[in-house]
Design an enzyme around this catalytic site. Structure first.
Site, PDB file in Angstrom:
ATOM      1  N   GLU A  26      -1.541  -4.591  15.277  1.00 36.07           N
ATOM      2  CA  GLU A  26      -0.778  -4.026  14.154  1.00 36.07           C
ATOM      3  C   GLU A  26      -0.837  -2.499  14.159  1.00 36.07           C
ATOM      4  O   GLU A  26      -1.649  -1.891  14.858  1.00 36.07           O
ATOM      5  CB  GLU A  26      -1.312  -4.569  12.829  1.00 36.07           C
ATOM      6  CG  GLU A  26      -2.720  -4.088  12.512  1.00 36.07           C
ATOM      7  CD  GLU A  26      -2.952  -3.962  11.009  1.00 36.07           C
ATOM      8  OE1 GLU A  26      -2.210  -3.209  10.355  1.00 36.07           O
ATOM      9  OE2 GLU A  26      -3.893  -4.596  10.510  1.00 36.07           O
ATOM     10  N   LYS A 160     -11.190  -8.017   3.718  1.00 33.61           N
ATOM     11  CA  LYS A 160     -11.905  -6.867   3.177  1.00 33.61           C
ATOM     12  C   LYS A 160     -12.608  -7.231   1.884  1.00 33.61           C
ATOM     13  O   LYS A 160     -12.026  -7.870   1.012  1.00 33.61           O
ATOM     14  CB  LYS A 160     -10.929  -5.718   2.906  1.00 33.61           C
ATOM     15  CG  LYS A 160     -10.539  -4.996   4.184  1.00 33.61           C
ATOM     16  CD  LYS A 160      -9.591  -3.864   3.913  1.00 33.61           C
ATOM     17  CE  LYS A 160      -8.186  -4.333   3.682  1.00 33.61           C
ATOM     18  NZ  LYS A 160      -7.470  -4.813   4.843  1.00 33.61           N
TER      19      LYS A 160
HETATM   20  N1  PSU Z   1      -7.362  -3.976   7.768  1.00 30.56           N
HETATM   21  C1  PSU Z   1      -7.894  -2.771   8.047  1.00 30.56           C
HETATM   22  N2  PSU Z   1      -7.230  -1.659   7.708  1.00 30.56           N
HETATM   23  C2  PSU Z   1      -5.978  -1.745   7.159  1.00 30.56           C
HETATM   24  C3  PSU Z   1      -5.399  -3.020   6.888  1.00 30.56           C
HETATM   25  C4  PSU Z   1      -6.139  -4.093   7.204  1.00 30.56           C
HETATM   26  O1  PSU Z   1      -8.985  -2.692   8.610  1.00 30.56           O
HETATM   27  O2  PSU Z   1      -5.384  -0.710   6.925  1.00 30.56           O
HETATM   28  C5  PSU Z   1      -3.981  -3.138   6.368  1.00 30.56           C
HETATM   29  C6  PSU Z   1      -3.301  -4.310   7.087  1.00 30.56           C
HETATM   30  O3  PSU Z   1      -2.147  -3.821   7.710  1.00 30.56           O
HETATM   31  C7  PSU Z   1      -2.983  -5.285   5.998  1.00 30.56           C
HETATM   32  C8  PSU Z   1      -2.765  -4.373   4.854  1.00 30.56           C
HETATM   33  O4  PSU Z   1      -1.876  -6.097   6.310  1.00 30.56           O
HETATM   34  O5  PSU Z   1      -3.824  -3.431   4.998  1.00 30.56           O
HETATM   35  C9  PSU Z   1      -2.784  -5.090   3.529  1.00 30.56           C
HETATM   36  O6  PSU Z   1      -2.160  -4.301   2.582  1.00 30.56           O
HETATM   37  P1  PSU Z   1      -1.752  -4.930   1.164  1.00 30.56           P
HETATM   38  O7  PSU Z   1      -3.053  -5.262   0.499  1.00 30.56           O
HETATM   39  O8  PSU Z   1      -0.984  -3.824   0.483  1.00 30.56           O
HETATM   40  O9  PSU Z   1      -0.902  -6.122   1.433  1.00 30.56           O
END
Ligand code: PSU
Ligand code: MN
Length: 304
Positions: A26, A160
Site C-alpha cells: 500500500e 493498530k
Molecule cells: N497502518 C500503518 N500506517 C498507516 C495505515 C495503516 O502502519 O498509515 C493506514 C492504512 O492505509 C489504513 C488506513 O488503510 O491507515 C486506515 O485509515 P482509516 O482509519 O481512515 O480508514
C-alpha cells in the site's frame, strides 16, 4: 480511457502473466503514515524484501489518471516527498483518477486495485478498524467493508491499538472475514505482539495458510482473508507505554476537533512524538516483517 485505468510496471505484468508470485504493497503508509525520510527508505526496503524472498513487489498508487500497479523509484520518491497526495479509499478512486493528481491507497483502496490487477496477496502495517468511541462518531474504517467484499489476502500486524480491537474483531466476524493468527492464538496489537484477544484460527506455516486461502477462493466465499502476524518480539513496545501514548493522542485529537480521514494519520504522528521515535522503529519493523511473510505466502500459493 482507451488503455483502461490500470498501468502495470513491466516486471509485475510479466510475473502475473506467467503465474509467478506478486505481493501488493500500500502507499498510504508511505504518504501519510510515516514521516520523511523514513517513509521512502521503508518503501524501498519493502520492495527489496519481497524480491529477496523471490516474489515481485507491486506498490499501488494513483498517478496522472492511472491506477499504477507497481512503481519505479522516481514514482516512489514522488509519493514519499509530495505535499499534495490524496488518501484514497474505495469512495475516492474515481474522483482522484478524474482529477489526475497523486493518490496514496489505503488498505481498502489497495485491496480493490490489487484485485482488479489479479494480485491476491497484500502486505500492510495494520488494517484500519472500529475506532474507540465509534458508538458516538460512527468512525469505522472502510478497510473492514473492503475485507468483507474483496477476496485478497492481507498480512497485517493485527490492528493498530489506537482502535477498539474487540469491536474490530466482532465486525470481522459478522462480515465473514477469516482471521488467521500466524503462529499465535491471540490477535496482535500492532506495536505490541498481543492484544490478549483470541483469534478464531491459528496456523503455524505458510503452506497451511496458502492451502486455506486457496480453498477460500475456490469456494468463492467472496471476502478477504486476514493473516495476523505479530511484530517480532525484539521490536515490540511495552504495553503500558503504548497505552499512555494512545490516551494522550486521543485526547489531543479530540481537543483539536480532528475527524474523518485525518484521525488515523494524526494519532500515529502524535504517538510518534510521545514515544520519542520508538513507535516509528516498531512500525517499520512490523511492516518489514509483514512484507516478508506475504512474499512467502505468495510463493507457497504458486507451489500448490
Ligand atoms: N497502518 C500503518 N500506517 C498507516 C495505515 C495503516 O502502519 O498509515 C493506514 C492504512 O492505509 C489504513 C488506513 O488503510 O491507515 C486506515 O485509515 P482509516 O482509519 O481512515 O480508514
Ligand atoms: Mn475513519
Amino acid at each position: 480511457m482507451a488503455a483502461g485505468p490500470l498501468a502495470f510496471q513491466p516486471d509485475v505484468l510479466a510475473a502475473l502473466g506467467t503465474g509467478r508470485p506478486v505481493v501488493a504493497l500500500e502507499s498510504t503508509i508511505i504518504a501519510h503514515g510515516l514521516p520523511r525520510p523514513q517513509n521512502l527508505g521503508l518503501a524501498r526496503d519493502l520492495e527489496a524484501i519481497v524480491r529477496e524472498e523471490g516474489a515481485v513487489p507491486a506498490t499501488i498508487a494513483l498517478m496522472a489518471g492511472k491506477i499504477r500497479i507497481g512503481l519505479d523509484d522516481e514514482q516512489l520518491r514522488a509519493l514519499a516527498t509530495s505535499d499534495d497526495v490524496a488518501k484514497v479509499s474505495r469512495r475516492d478512486i474515481a474522483a482522484v483518477l478524474a482529477g489526475g493528481g497523486l493518490g496514496a491507497t489505503t488498505v481498502a483502496g489497495t485491496m480493490l486495485a490489487a484485485h482488479m490487477a489479479g494480485i491476491s496477496v497484500f502486505a500492510t502495517g495494520g488494517i484500519g478498524g472500529v475506532h474507540r468511541g465509534a458508538e458516538e462518531s460512527f468512525d469505522i474504517s472502510a478497510d473492514l467493508d473492503e475485507l468483507a467484499r474483496t477476496p485478497v489476502l492481507v498480512v497485517t500486524a493485527g490492528a493498530k491499538a489506537i482502535l477498539d480491537l474487540p469491536k474490530t474483531l466482532e465486525v470481522l466476524e459478522t462480515r465473514g472475514v477469516p482471521v488467521i493468527g500466524f503462529g499465535t492464538d491471540t490477535f496482535p496489537a500492532f506495536w505490541c505482539g498481543s492484544s490478549g484477544l483470541t483469534v478464531p484460527t491459528r496456523l503455524d506455516c505458510t503452506e497451511a495458510i496458502a492451502q486455506a486461502f486457496a480453498l477460500h477462493r475456490r469456494l468463492a466465499l467472496g471476502s478477504g482473508f486476514v493473516v495476523a502476524n505479530p511484530i517480532p518480539e525484539a521490536d515490540a513496545l511495552d504495553r503500558a507505554t503504548v497505552e499512555r501514548a494512545i490516551a494522550q493522542a486521543l485526547d489531543d485529537a479530540r481537543r483539536a476537533g480532528i475527524g474523518g480521514r485525518d484521525v488515523t494519520p494524526a494519532l500515529l504522528k502524535r504517538i510518534l512524538t510521545t514515544t520519542a521515535g520508538a513507535s516509528l522503529r516498531a512500525n517499520i519493523a512490523l511492516v518489514r516483517n509483514n512484507a516478508r511473510l506475504a512474499a512467502r505466502i505468495a510463493l507457497a500459493l504458486t507451489r500448490l
